[in-house]
Design an enzyme around this catalytic site. Structure first.
Site, PDB file in Angstrom:
ATOM      1  CB  THR A 308      -0.919   0.037   1.233  1.00  0.00           C
ATOM      2  OG1 THR A 308      -0.109   0.221   2.398  1.00  0.00           O
ATOM      3  CG2 THR A 308      -1.725  -1.251   1.366  1.00  0.00           C
ATOM      4  CB  CYS A 309       0.022   4.691  -1.013  1.00  0.00           C
ATOM      5  SG  CYS A 309      -0.175   4.226  -2.718  1.00  0.00           S
ATOM      6  CG  ASP A 310       0.157   3.886   5.790  1.00  0.00           C
ATOM      7  OD1 ASP A 310      -0.851   4.543   6.075  1.00  0.00           O
ATOM      8  OD2 ASP A 310       1.123   3.708   6.561  1.00  0.00           O
ATOM      9  N   GLY A 311       3.307   4.687   4.597  1.00  0.00           N
ATOM     10  CA  GLY A 311       4.685   4.537   5.060  1.00  0.00           C
ATOM     11  C   GLY A 311       4.832   3.556   6.211  1.00  0.00           C
ATOM     12  CG  ASN A 349      -3.627   2.100  -1.015  1.00  0.00           C
ATOM     13  OD1 ASN A 349      -2.418   1.872  -1.065  1.00  0.00           O
ATOM     14  ND2 ASN A 349      -4.074   3.327  -0.893  1.00  0.00           N
TER      15      ASN A 349
END
Ligand SMILES: Cc1ncc(COP(=O)(O)O)c(C=O)c1O
Length: 380
Positions: A308-311, A349
């Site tokens: 996903t685009c999460d850090g 996402n």
């Protein structure tokens, strides 16, 4: 046939075997399976078949438990942080045993579930647990004694005491210490006998590190019960989750990308991550064993991350993986049957919840379910 990843493959034969093992180790103890660990209907049916009841934390979990045909008398509502409406719903469904840890909750139980049995949850030392509750639940010994006394005055039945030593607890002495605390509370409450002592969950499984065998935990429990309650020992209960289902599960994933970043590190991205069911990798609390078809090739360290685009969607900051690993390769996460599908996001996402495929290696049957068929809201 190759099945699209990610998915959790669960062997119900292993679930059944773990239940048999647990019942043999703690003979006579009532078993309430903690639904939150894995609420797949096939798992619930297998544990019900094996004679276990259920530990539920929400109306959704209660519905799932009762859908197996379980007697509501075999259900314990073990989440002391619940709404009055939750209590009414459980009482209306026939649930008659509730874990509590506060005067506020006891008053709600008295009003909404009169006559019910209450187990007062003690706060205990969780040292040795990989995923401790950190003070979220449980009361002091003095409060517990007072709550047991008050239960009767409010028209409830003081059914006994419970505790949870923290999940993936590797220290058998944690149970012995908690049992001693329960005996002290029984005396302080002036009870001639403690009717029921619920030992909670916490029994560990092997992830990267070996853990002591169940026999050591059972031995410590037996010895402590005999030592602390020599004359009239309480009936015992337990609420296993992880122990029954973790080793039944393999999470099948695929490498989406391998990148060498500007910091010099190799990043391996899987098609499943923190939000796809691997929530227990937070703080690297649970270290899943990884298996690939390239095991045996030269290896090197990597950062293992989710898609996903999460850090925060990073599983492990430094893990050793084959240097030859590349996009499209399968990666298996072992002993992943507990707290994975039940934690998967419903669609962060735009990714679907984790699919669960149950097989019974004896019966050789397959069935697919999705995490989103099992409404959660479970506290842990
Ligand atoms: C009240 C309660 N009982 C039982 C369990 C199951 O614990 P475990 O999976 O460690 O056996 C949990 C898990 O968080 C819990 O909150």
């Amino acid at each position: 046939m190759s099945v699209a990843t990610p998915y959790l493959e669960l062997d119900l034969t292993v679930v059944r075997a773990r239940l048999v093992e647990l019942r043999a180790a703690l003979p006579g103890a009532r078993v309430f399976y903690a639904v939150k660990a894995n609420p797949a209907p096939e798992v619930l049916a297998a544990v019900a078949d094996g004679g276990a009841g259920f530990d539920v934390a929400s109306p959704g979990e209660l519905d799932l438990a009762l859908a197996t045909g379980a007697d509501p008398g075999a259900v314990c509502h073990a989440n002391p942080v619940r709404t009055p409406a939750d209590v009414s719903a459980a009482h209306a469904a026939g649930v008659a045993l509730f874990v509590t840890d506060s005067g506020e909750d006891l008053a709600v139980l008295a009003e909404r579930a009169p006559g019910s049995g209450v187990l007062v949850r003690l706060a205990v030392d969780e040292q040795g647990s990989a995923t401790p509750f950190g003070g979220k639940f449980g009361c002091s010994r003095a409060e517990a004694a007072a709550l047991l006394g008050r239960a009767g005055e409010l028209g409830l039945r003081a059914a006994g005491l419970s505790f949870h030593v923290g999940s993936q607890q590797t220290r058998p002495a944690a149970w012995a210490e908690a049992i001693a605390a329960a005996a002290a509370v029984t005396s302080a409450a002036g009870l001639p006998r403690l009717p029921l002592l619920d030992l909670g969950g916490g029994f560990p499984v092997r992830y990267r590190e070996p853990v002591p065998p169940l026999a050591q935990f059972a031995g410590a429990i037996r010895q402590a019960v005999h030592g602390c309650f020599p004359h009239d020992p309480p009936e015992l209960a337990c609420e296993p989750g992880r122990f029954l289902v973790a080793e039944a599960g393999v999470l099948h994933a695929e490498v989406v990308r391998v990148s060498h970043r500007h910091d010099g590190r190799r990043w391996v991205y899987l098609d499943v991550g923190r939000y796809g069911g691997l929530a227990e990798t937070e703080g690297e609390a649970i270290g899943y064993r990884l298996r690939t078809a390239r095991d045996g090739d030269p290896s090197a360290t990597a950062v293992l991350a989710g898609p996903t685009c999460d850090g925060d969607d990073v599983l492990y900051r430094e893990v050793v993986l084959p240097a030859t690993l590349r996009a499209g390769d399968r990666v298996e996460l072992l002993a992943a049957g507990a707290y994975t599908a039940s934690y998967a996001s419903v669609g962060f996402n735009g990714l679907p919840p984790l699919t669960v495929r149950c097989a019974d290696t004896h019966a050789d049957t397959h069935a697919d379910t999705h995490a989103d068929t099992a409404p959660m809201g479970a506290a842990r």
